[in-house]
Design an enzyme around this catalytic site. Structure first.
Site, PDB file in Angstrom:
ATOM      1  CB  CYS A  38     -46.950  -1.252 -15.391  1.00 12.71           C
ATOM      2  SG  CYS A  38     -48.694  -1.606 -15.068  1.00 12.71           S
ATOM      3  CB  SER A  40     -49.412  -5.449 -14.625  1.00 13.97           C
ATOM      4  OG  SER A  40     -50.622  -4.745 -14.488  1.00 13.97           O
ATOM      5  CG  HIS A  59     -47.254  -4.834 -19.371  1.00 14.27           C
ATOM      6  ND1 HIS A  59     -46.600  -4.891 -18.170  1.00 14.27           N
ATOM      7  CD2 HIS A  59     -48.287  -3.982 -19.205  1.00 14.27           C
ATOM      8  CE1 HIS A  59     -47.224  -4.111 -17.295  1.00 14.27           C
ATOM      9  NE2 HIS A  59     -48.248  -3.544 -17.899  1.00 14.27           N
ATOM     10  CB  CYS A 164     -49.625  -0.359 -19.937  1.00 16.29           C
ATOM     11  SG  CYS A 164     -50.656  -1.020 -18.587  1.00 16.29           S
TER      12      CYS A 164
HETATM   13  N1  LIG Z   1     -56.922  -3.709 -15.711  1.00 19.33           N
HETATM   14  C1  LIG Z   1     -55.825  -3.576 -16.429  1.00 19.33           C
HETATM   15  O1  LIG Z   1     -55.818  -3.817 -17.617  1.00 19.33           O
HETATM   16  C2  LIG Z   1     -54.580  -3.090 -15.765  1.00 19.33           C
HETATM   17  C3  LIG Z   1     -53.540  -2.524 -16.537  1.00 19.33           C
HETATM   18  C4  LIG Z   1     -52.440  -1.991 -15.879  1.00 19.33           C
HETATM   19  C5  LIG Z   1     -52.331  -2.071 -14.510  1.00 19.33           C
HETATM   20  N2  LIG Z   1     -53.330  -2.686 -13.808  1.00 19.33           N
HETATM   21  C6  LIG Z   1     -53.286  -2.780 -12.352  1.00 19.33           C
HETATM   22  O2  LIG Z   1     -53.629  -1.527 -11.790  1.00 19.33           O
HETATM   23  C7  LIG Z   1     -53.073  -1.439 -10.489  1.00 19.33           C
HETATM   24  C8  LIG Z   1     -52.331  -0.124 -10.343  1.00 19.33           C
HETATM   25  O3  LIG Z   1     -51.159  -0.135 -11.137  1.00 19.33           O
HETATM   26  P1  LIG Z   1     -50.086   1.050 -11.058  1.00 19.33           P
HETATM   27  O4  LIG Z   1     -49.013   0.697 -12.007  1.00 19.33           O
HETATM   28  O5  LIG Z   1     -50.778   2.361 -11.153  1.00 19.33           O
HETATM   29  O6  LIG Z   1     -49.548   0.854  -9.544  1.00 19.33           O
HETATM   30  P2  LIG Z   1     -48.866   1.928  -8.580  1.00 19.33           P
HETATM   31  O7  LIG Z   1     -48.109   1.158  -7.594  1.00 19.33           O
HETATM   32  O8  LIG Z   1     -48.168   2.971  -9.397  1.00 19.33           O
HETATM   33  O9  LIG Z   1     -50.119   2.649  -7.871  1.00 19.33           O
HETATM   34  C9  LIG Z   1     -50.879   2.068  -6.835  1.00 19.33           C
HETATM   35  C10 LIG Z   1     -51.302   3.183  -5.888  1.00 19.33           C
HETATM   36  O10 LIG Z   1     -52.203   2.643  -4.910  1.00 19.33           O
HETATM   37  C11 LIG Z   1     -51.909   3.243  -3.669  1.00 19.33           C
HETATM   38  N3  LIG Z   1     -52.457   2.422  -2.583  1.00 19.33           N
HETATM   39  C12 LIG Z   1     -51.910   1.334  -1.970  1.00 19.33           C
HETATM   40  N4  LIG Z   1     -52.743   0.860  -1.010  1.00 19.33           N
HETATM   41  C13 LIG Z   1     -53.844   1.672  -1.001  1.00 19.33           C
HETATM   42  C14 LIG Z   1     -55.032   1.720  -0.219  1.00 19.33           C
HETATM   43  N5  LIG Z   1     -55.278   0.826   0.738  1.00 19.33           N
HETATM   44  N6  LIG Z   1     -55.933   2.701  -0.479  1.00 19.33           N
HETATM   45  C15 LIG Z   1     -55.698   3.619  -1.456  1.00 19.33           C
HETATM   46  N7  LIG Z   1     -54.582   3.626  -2.224  1.00 19.33           N
HETATM   47  C16 LIG Z   1     -53.664   2.672  -2.003  1.00 19.33           C
HETATM   48  C17 LIG Z   1     -50.387   3.367  -3.680  1.00 19.33           C
HETATM   49  O11 LIG Z   1     -49.932   4.322  -2.714  1.00 19.33           O
HETATM   50  C18 LIG Z   1     -50.135   3.815  -5.121  1.00 19.33           C
HETATM   51  O12 LIG Z   1     -50.187   5.218  -5.250  1.00 19.33           O
HETATM   52  C19 LIG Z   1     -52.189  -2.685 -10.329  1.00 19.33           C
HETATM   53  O13 LIG Z   1     -52.908  -3.702  -9.653  1.00 19.33           O
HETATM   54  C20 LIG Z   1     -51.944  -3.093 -11.759  1.00 19.33           C
HETATM   55  O14 LIG Z   1     -51.611  -4.452 -11.894  1.00 19.33           O
HETATM   56  C21 LIG Z   1     -54.443  -3.175 -14.403  1.00 19.33           C
HETATM   57 ZN   LIG Z   2     -49.390  -2.123 -17.153  1.00 18.25          ZN
END
Ligand SMILES: NC(=O)c1ccc[n+]([C@@H]2O[C@H](COP(=O)([O-])OP(=O)(O)OC[C@H]3O[C@@H](n4cnc5c(N)ncnc54)[C@H](O)[C@@H]3O)[C@@H](O)[C@H]2O)c1
Ligand SMILES: [Zn+2]
Ligand SMILES: [Zn+2]
Length: 364
Positions: A38, A40, A59, A164
């Site tokens: 992930c 995060s 996590h 998650c």
């Molecule tokens: N709120 C919560 O409880 C929680 C829980 C888990 C993850 N998160 C967060 O969620 C986010 C996503 O996590 P993930 O594991 O899916 O990441 P990931 O890297 O798998 O996905 C991110 C996506 O965003 C795209 N991206 C990058 N720049 C962009 C832009 N300018 N416009 C549009 N798309 C764009 C990437 O190409 C990718 O597909 C992270 O910041 C993570 O920390 C939050």
């Molecule tokens: Zn996560």
């Protein structure tokens, strides 16, 4: 046991032997079965989020209960369990109000166990536990409230996802935004979590689900999970493109699932009159995001954050499991890459390179 340890930001994780104490009262020793990759965790590696170092990250995990400490009643040896990165105390103000995803005791103790100490050590030095899970290791000691028993019919890697990205993404649509049938949805960032937002919106019968990403591969992949339209944000202004796809109105529900000021502003600007903007992505610490204050008022918009999809682990993870087992969540297509623990740095590089779907570390 073998674990991947973060000693210094911007440096690779170090694979080495570390010591793990026996579980204390109310704690459980789990043999980790799978751990998801992930973003995060990546924020801590990059120094975009802060954690006490050294730390064992990870996590999004699942495993099998090996031993339990004194007084444990919620699980027993042999159970397959999903690990929650918010093991709720059940007694604080947030827990009592029904927001166990924001448990005050968990937040106050951070990367320590609930009693404020560590079970992980190396050469007499404490190693901290990301989310009280720390599953980038062969074993984990976790609070019993962070163990959610799951049927052994659920494959380990999928059980880990329900730790998650599934509750976070599906929950953002279902519990936080409460997407209405027939509405239009735009999801900015279609990685592991964003794909789950798309699945959540589909589950609630959104009419139009617009996937927004900078990579064509992610956009194509998102169609498998229920996206009906796609917008490549690297070609042209994504706000203009979403407006075109919605007859100039904007989307009723927008989700930011990357984590930057720029994408938060885009998600805000592409939302419709009376639209709801839900921020899931975790931006680098100290980031300030902006939006037009007059637009907020005159168009009666709502902007909110969501942590863990506003899901209450012990209640809502079993619901996610049922949705998967009844074929309503396509989690089988989500985990596309499997790695050994010794390939963990590669797994994160692949995420940075924009490999589609979720990666998972699997243990023997
Ligand atoms: N709120 C919560 O409880 C929680 C829980 C888990 C993850 N998160 C967060 O969620 C986010 C996503 O996590 P993930 O594991 O899916 O990441 P990931 O890297 O798998 O996905 C991110 C996506 O965003 C795209 N991206 C990058 N720049 C962009 C832009 N300018 N416009 C549009 N798309 C764009 C990437 O190409 C990718 O597909 C992270 O910041 C993570 O920390 C939050
Ligand atoms: Zn996560
Ligand atoms: Zn609590």
């Amino acid at each position: 046991m073998k674990a991947a340890v973060l000693y210094e930001t911007k440096q690779p994780l170090v694979l080495e032997d570390v010591d793990l104490d026996e579980p204390k009262a109310g704690e459980v020793l789990v043999k980790v079965g799978a751990a998801g990759i992930c973003r995060s965790d990546r924020h801590f590696m990059h120094g975009d989020a802060r954690i006490n170092l050294p730390a064992i990250l990870g996590h999004e995990g699942a495993g099998t209960v090996e031993r339990v400490g004194p007084g444990v009643t919620l699980t027993k040896p042999g159970d397959q369990v999903i690990l929650s990165f918010v093991p709720a105390c059940g007694r604080c103000k947030s827990c009592l109000a029904g927001y166990s995803n924001l448990c005050d005791l968990h937040m106050a103790t951070g990367p320590f166990m609930l009693d404020g100490t560590c079970r992980l050590h190396k050469n007499g030095q404490d190693i901290h536990h990301m989310g009280k899970v720390a599953c980038f290791a062969e074993y984990a000691v976790v609070p019993e409230t962070g163990c959610i028993p799951v049927s052994a019919d659920v494959p380990m890697d999928i059980a880990a996802m329900i730790g998650c990205c599934v509750p976070t993404g599906v929950g953002a649509a279902v519990y936080s935004a409460q997407v209405q049938p027939g509405s239009t949805v735009a999801v900015v960032g279609c990685g592991g979590v964003g794909l789950n937002v798309i699945m959540g919106a589909k589950l609630l019968n959104a009419a139009k689900i617009i996937a927004v990403d900078i990579r064509e591969s992610q956009l194509e992949f998102a169609m498998k999970f229920g996206a009906t339209h796609s917008v490549n944000a690297s070609d042209r202004d994504p706000v203009a493109q979403v407006k075109e796809l919605t007859g100039g109105l904007g989307a009723d529900y927008t989700f930011e699932v990357f984590g930057s000021a720029e994408t938060i502003k885009a998600a805000y600007d592409m939302s419709a009159k009376r639209g709801t903007v839900t921020v899931v992505g975790i931006a680098p610490m100290d980031t300030e995001a902006s939006f037009n204050a007059v637009d907020l008022v005159r168009n009666e918009k709502t902007i909110r954050g969501t942590y863990y999809g506003s899901a209450r682990s012990r209640n809502d993870m079993p619901a996610m499991v049922e949705l998967y087992l009844s074929g309503k969540l396509n989690l089988d297509d989500l985990v596309v890459r499997h790695y050994g623990l010794d390939q963990i740095n590669q797994a994160y590089d692949d995420m940075d390179q924009g490999e589609v779907g979720r990666g998972a570390i699997v243990f023997d």
